[in-house]
Design a protein around this motif. Sequence first.
Motif, PDB file in Angstrom:
ATOM      1  N   ALA A 194      13.769 -27.949  -7.313  1.00 47.77           N
ATOM      2  CA  ALA A 194      14.744 -27.561  -8.538  1.00 47.77           C
ATOM      3  C   ALA A 194      15.892 -26.917  -7.913  1.00 47.77           C
ATOM      4  O   ALA A 194      17.161 -27.311  -8.435  1.00 47.77           O
ATOM      5  CB  ALA A 194      13.775 -26.550  -9.273  1.00 47.77           C
ATOM      6  N   LEU A 195      15.959 -26.126  -7.031  1.00 47.51           N
ATOM      7  CA  LEU A 195      17.263 -25.533  -6.452  1.00 47.51           C
ATOM      8  C   LEU A 195      17.883 -26.523  -5.437  1.00 47.51           C
ATOM      9  O   LEU A 195      19.027 -26.170  -5.318  1.00 47.51           O
ATOM     10  CB  LEU A 195      16.847 -24.149  -5.912  1.00 47.51           C
ATOM     11  CG  LEU A 195      16.268 -22.893  -6.703  1.00 47.51           C
ATOM     12  CD1 LEU A 195      15.858 -21.943  -5.851  1.00 47.51           C
ATOM     13  CD2 LEU A 195      17.439 -22.502  -7.529  1.00 47.51           C
ATOM     14  N   ALA A 196      17.237 -27.421  -4.971  1.00 50.29           N
ATOM     15  CA  ALA A 196      18.095 -28.383  -4.007  1.00 50.29           C
ATOM     16  C   ALA A 196      18.756 -29.395  -4.728  1.00 50.29           C
ATOM     17  O   ALA A 196      19.530 -29.985  -4.285  1.00 50.29           O
ATOM     18  CB  ALA A 196      16.983 -28.952  -3.242  1.00 50.29           C
ATOM     19  N   ALA A 197      18.563 -29.329  -6.244  1.00 54.02           N
ATOM     20  CA  ALA A 197      19.550 -30.215  -7.009  1.00 54.02           C
ATOM     21  C   ALA A 197      20.823 -30.179  -6.753  1.00 54.02           C
ATOM     22  O   ALA A 197      21.464 -29.065  -6.534  1.00 54.02           O
ATOM     23  CB  ALA A 197      18.901 -30.444  -8.416  1.00 54.02           C
ATOM     24  N   THR A 198      21.561 -31.061  -7.230  1.00 58.76           N
ATOM     25  CA  THR A 198      23.273 -31.005  -6.977  1.00 58.76           C
ATOM     26  C   THR A 198      23.432 -29.933  -8.109  1.00 58.76           C
ATOM     27  O   THR A 198      23.221 -29.848  -9.322  1.00 58.76           O
ATOM     28  CB  THR A 198      23.792 -32.403  -7.486  1.00 58.76           C
ATOM     29  OG1 THR A 198      23.542 -33.194  -6.447  1.00 58.76           O
ATOM     30  CG2 THR A 198      25.383 -32.325  -7.380  1.00 58.76           C
ATOM     31  N   GLY A 199      24.584 -28.850  -7.672  1.00 57.73           N
ATOM     32  CA  GLY A 199      25.232 -28.202  -8.513  1.00 57.73           C
ATOM     33  C   GLY A 199      24.537 -26.721  -8.747  1.00 57.73           C
ATOM     34  O   GLY A 199      24.948 -25.965  -9.546  1.00 57.73           O
ATOM     35  N   ARG A 200      23.481 -26.530  -7.829  1.00 58.87           N
ATOM     36  CA  ARG A 200      22.600 -25.390  -8.139  1.00 58.87           C
ATOM     37  C   ARG A 200      22.994 -24.520  -6.764  1.00 58.87           C
ATOM     38  O   ARG A 200      22.284 -23.715  -6.276  1.00 58.87           O
ATOM     39  CB  ARG A 200      21.306 -25.638  -8.131  1.00 58.87           C
ATOM     40  CG  ARG A 200      21.218 -26.140  -9.526  1.00 58.87           C
ATOM     41  CD  ARG A 200      19.408 -26.346  -9.701  1.00 58.87           C
ATOM     42  NE  ARG A 200      19.612 -26.833 -11.463  1.00 58.87           N
ATOM     43  CZ  ARG A 200      18.375 -27.228 -11.840  1.00 58.87           C
ATOM     44  NH1 ARG A 200      17.433 -27.682 -11.165  1.00 58.87           N
ATOM     45  NH2 ARG A 200      18.579 -27.584 -13.105  1.00 58.87           N
ATOM     46  N   THR A 201      24.206 -24.590  -5.962  1.00 54.60           N
ATOM     47  CA  THR A 201      24.390 -23.641  -4.929  1.00 54.60           C
ATOM     48  C   THR A 201      24.497 -22.519  -5.174  1.00 54.60           C
ATOM     49  O   THR A 201      24.007 -21.444  -4.804  1.00 54.60           O
ATOM     50  CB  THR A 201      25.761 -24.182  -4.373  1.00 54.60           C
ATOM     51  OG1 THR A 201      25.719 -25.538  -3.972  1.00 54.60           O
ATOM     52  CG2 THR A 201      26.119 -23.416  -3.217  1.00 54.60           C
ATOM     53  N   TRP A 202      25.043 -21.923  -6.523  1.00 53.08           N
ATOM     54  CA  TRP A 202      25.206 -20.850  -6.764  1.00 53.08           C
ATOM     55  C   TRP A 202      23.844 -19.976  -7.233  1.00 53.08           C
ATOM     56  O   TRP A 202      23.780 -18.926  -6.733  1.00 53.08           O
ATOM     57  CB  TRP A 202      25.966 -20.652  -8.212  1.00 53.08           C
ATOM     58  CG  TRP A 202      26.209 -19.345  -8.818  1.00 53.08           C
ATOM     59  CD1 TRP A 202      25.743 -18.990 -10.094  1.00 53.08           C
ATOM     60  CD2 TRP A 202      26.650 -18.139  -8.236  1.00 53.08           C
ATOM     61  NE1 TRP A 202      26.158 -17.531 -10.315  1.00 53.08           N
ATOM     62  CE2 TRP A 202      26.765 -17.113  -9.113  1.00 53.08           C
ATOM     63  CE3 TRP A 202      27.368 -17.849  -7.034  1.00 53.08           C
ATOM     64  CZ2 TRP A 202      27.200 -15.646  -9.011  1.00 53.08           C
ATOM     65  CZ3 TRP A 202      27.721 -16.608  -6.393  1.00 53.08           C
ATOM     66  CH2 TRP A 202      27.848 -15.497  -7.614  1.00 53.08           C
ATOM     67  N   LEU A 203      22.902 -20.788  -7.544  1.00 50.75           N
ATOM     68  CA  LEU A 203      21.553 -20.337  -8.129  1.00 50.75           C
ATOM     69  C   LEU A 203      20.806 -20.069  -6.638  1.00 50.75           C
ATOM     70  O   LEU A 203      20.150 -18.922  -6.716  1.00 50.75           O
ATOM     71  CB  LEU A 203      20.801 -21.241  -8.875  1.00 50.75           C
ATOM     72  CG  LEU A 203      21.176 -21.299 -10.394  1.00 50.75           C
ATOM     73  CD1 LEU A 203      20.495 -22.320 -11.113  1.00 50.75           C
ATOM     74  CD2 LEU A 203      21.260 -19.926 -10.923  1.00 50.75           C
ATOM     75  N   ARG A 204      21.176 -20.977  -5.657  1.00 56.95           N
ATOM     76  CA  ARG A 204      20.461 -20.514  -4.322  1.00 56.95           C
ATOM     77  C   ARG A 204      21.066 -19.298  -3.769  1.00 56.95           C
ATOM     78  O   ARG A 204      20.192 -18.505  -3.141  1.00 56.95           O
ATOM     79  CB  ARG A 204      20.726 -21.815  -3.358  1.00 56.95           C
ATOM     80  CG  ARG A 204      19.951 -23.219  -3.713  1.00 56.95           C
ATOM     81  CD  ARG A 204      19.801 -24.156  -2.653  1.00 56.95           C
ATOM     82  NE  ARG A 204      21.111 -24.650  -2.244  1.00 56.95           N
ATOM     83  CZ  ARG A 204      21.840 -25.581  -2.797  1.00 56.95           C
ATOM     84  NH1 ARG A 204      21.275 -26.219  -3.840  1.00 56.95           N
ATOM     85  NH2 ARG A 204      23.083 -26.028  -2.322  1.00 56.95           N
ATOM     86  N   LEU A 205      22.082 -19.132  -3.800  1.00 55.74           N
ATOM     87  CA  LEU A 205      22.725 -18.192  -3.319  1.00 55.74           C
ATOM     88  C   LEU A 205      22.456 -16.788  -3.945  1.00 55.74           C
ATOM     89  O   LEU A 205      21.865 -15.642  -3.373  1.00 55.74           O
ATOM     90  CB  LEU A 205      24.335 -17.903  -3.556  1.00 55.74           C
ATOM     91  CG  LEU A 205      25.081 -16.707  -2.948  1.00 55.74           C
ATOM     92  CD1 LEU A 205      24.792 -16.663  -1.450  1.00 55.74           C
ATOM     93  CD2 LEU A 205      26.629 -16.969  -3.469  1.00 55.74           C
TER      94      LEU A 205
END
Length: 519
Positions: A194-205
């Motif tokens: 789920a977190l590797a999906a495009t546009g989820r850089t901020w959530l991974r951070l």
Amino acid sequence: MRDDMRDDVRDDVRDDVRGRVDALVAVGRPAEARAAARTALADGGPEAGLFLALARAHMAEDDDDHDDAAERVFREGLDAFPDDIGLLAGYAELCTRSDSMDRPGRHARGPVLLARLREIAPESAELRRAAAAGSSVSTNDRNSASVYRVQSFDAARAFAEAATPQAAADQAAQWAAAAPRDLRFAVLAETTAALAATGRTWLRLLLCRGVEYRFATGVVVAALIVLRTTVLPAMPYGMAAGVGLLLGLPLLGLRRLLRAAREGAADRIAATVSEAAPGDGVGDGDEAGHGADAGGGAEVRGEGEARGEGEAAVGGDGSGAPELPPVPRVTRREYAFAGAGVALLLAVGGTAYAASLEYPRYDIVAHDTFRGLQGFDLREEFDPFGTVPDSELNDSTARVYVPADAAPDVAAEYLVAVSTGDFHEMRESFVDDDGLFPEVTDQDGVVHESWRAGTGPHDAWMRCLRYTEAGTGTPRAMCVWGDKGSIGMVLFTAPDENHDVVEEAARSVGTAFLRPAAE
């Protein structure tokens, strides 16, 4: 040869039952897990792994009665298999996690069991897990705060040690496939995907630096509170609360995503458990052997090998599922930020408290003459500050001003009453509620209107009203004001109905009688 095949089939079935029981516990169905374990023990006889699975199904309830039942299962299992590493480690975890006040005997058995484990399996993963039981979180309840912490820890570690987010997701998917009934691996696979999906850089951070983000949010909110209590008193506290809520929205979004990943993982495990019941077709004949080899037994055996032998680090090259490390209850980084947060809270609290006790200091200028009018002291006849406690009042004056050659019964042009003191509990509502001075009664005159005015002298809260004086028919205005260091009232002739004119007149009189005290 035939007997050997039957033994292999029975072992495979038991492996499958153990995996099924563990999976049922992981997805929150411990009662079904206990039933499956008891049935397998009744049908196949004592087996260390089944005793361990049954005991853990009791521990998953997190209940004193079930913990007692788990201890009885561990004791029964160790009576039959005294040196089994899994039973010793599981019993040690139960004892270590027990309350030393409620169950002192059980808690005291933990070090003894750990010592025994160090003798017979000094380098085992079971010993490491049992030794860390008191300082790491449990993973039993799939929706508990502990499982949320495990999920965040595992996913953050996977992203930190993988070359790319997608590589972390691919590796987690491989591990979940190698251990199809392990909820922790399933959650890791769902989360990283789920977190590797495009546009989820901020959530991974946020996942990897959530502690720092929360601390930064606290700093911003604290700064707004300090500004509100010191230099910007007009700024509402709601602004700080609103900013805090706005900054917290990304964290709420992350929690929703993580919860959805846990639910998806639980559904995956439940689907695996709901497949053909273990042992179907077990009996004489080649069909039984084929069923065991083709079914879940081989799959779970591979999982056991991977979990028992695979020590690959997260992001490693091993194709099997590794032994994931225990999750610490609190890390050093969290201790550091918690300490900084406590210091910040104390600083903000101290600043707010000091600001709440602080009040502006004023000096009263009691004019003998004012704007060409003669002043007379009224405090013996009229003292509007009689209800103010002496401990709060520093100084006061009450005067009327009339022309110097006016008759004794002439109406005053101005009546001014001012006090200074420690009024740090003063609020705007005190002024709005007309509680500072008596209301104008029917004997005094007819009130036409009353309104919340703009700022009074030295930015104090102020309220004004217009009325016609009884007897003389003179149009009057009265304004009262208050702040944390002064209370005042001015009454004057006001034929003009313009609010701005009335407020400006009251403000000019107040500033003439009050001046900030010299530092």
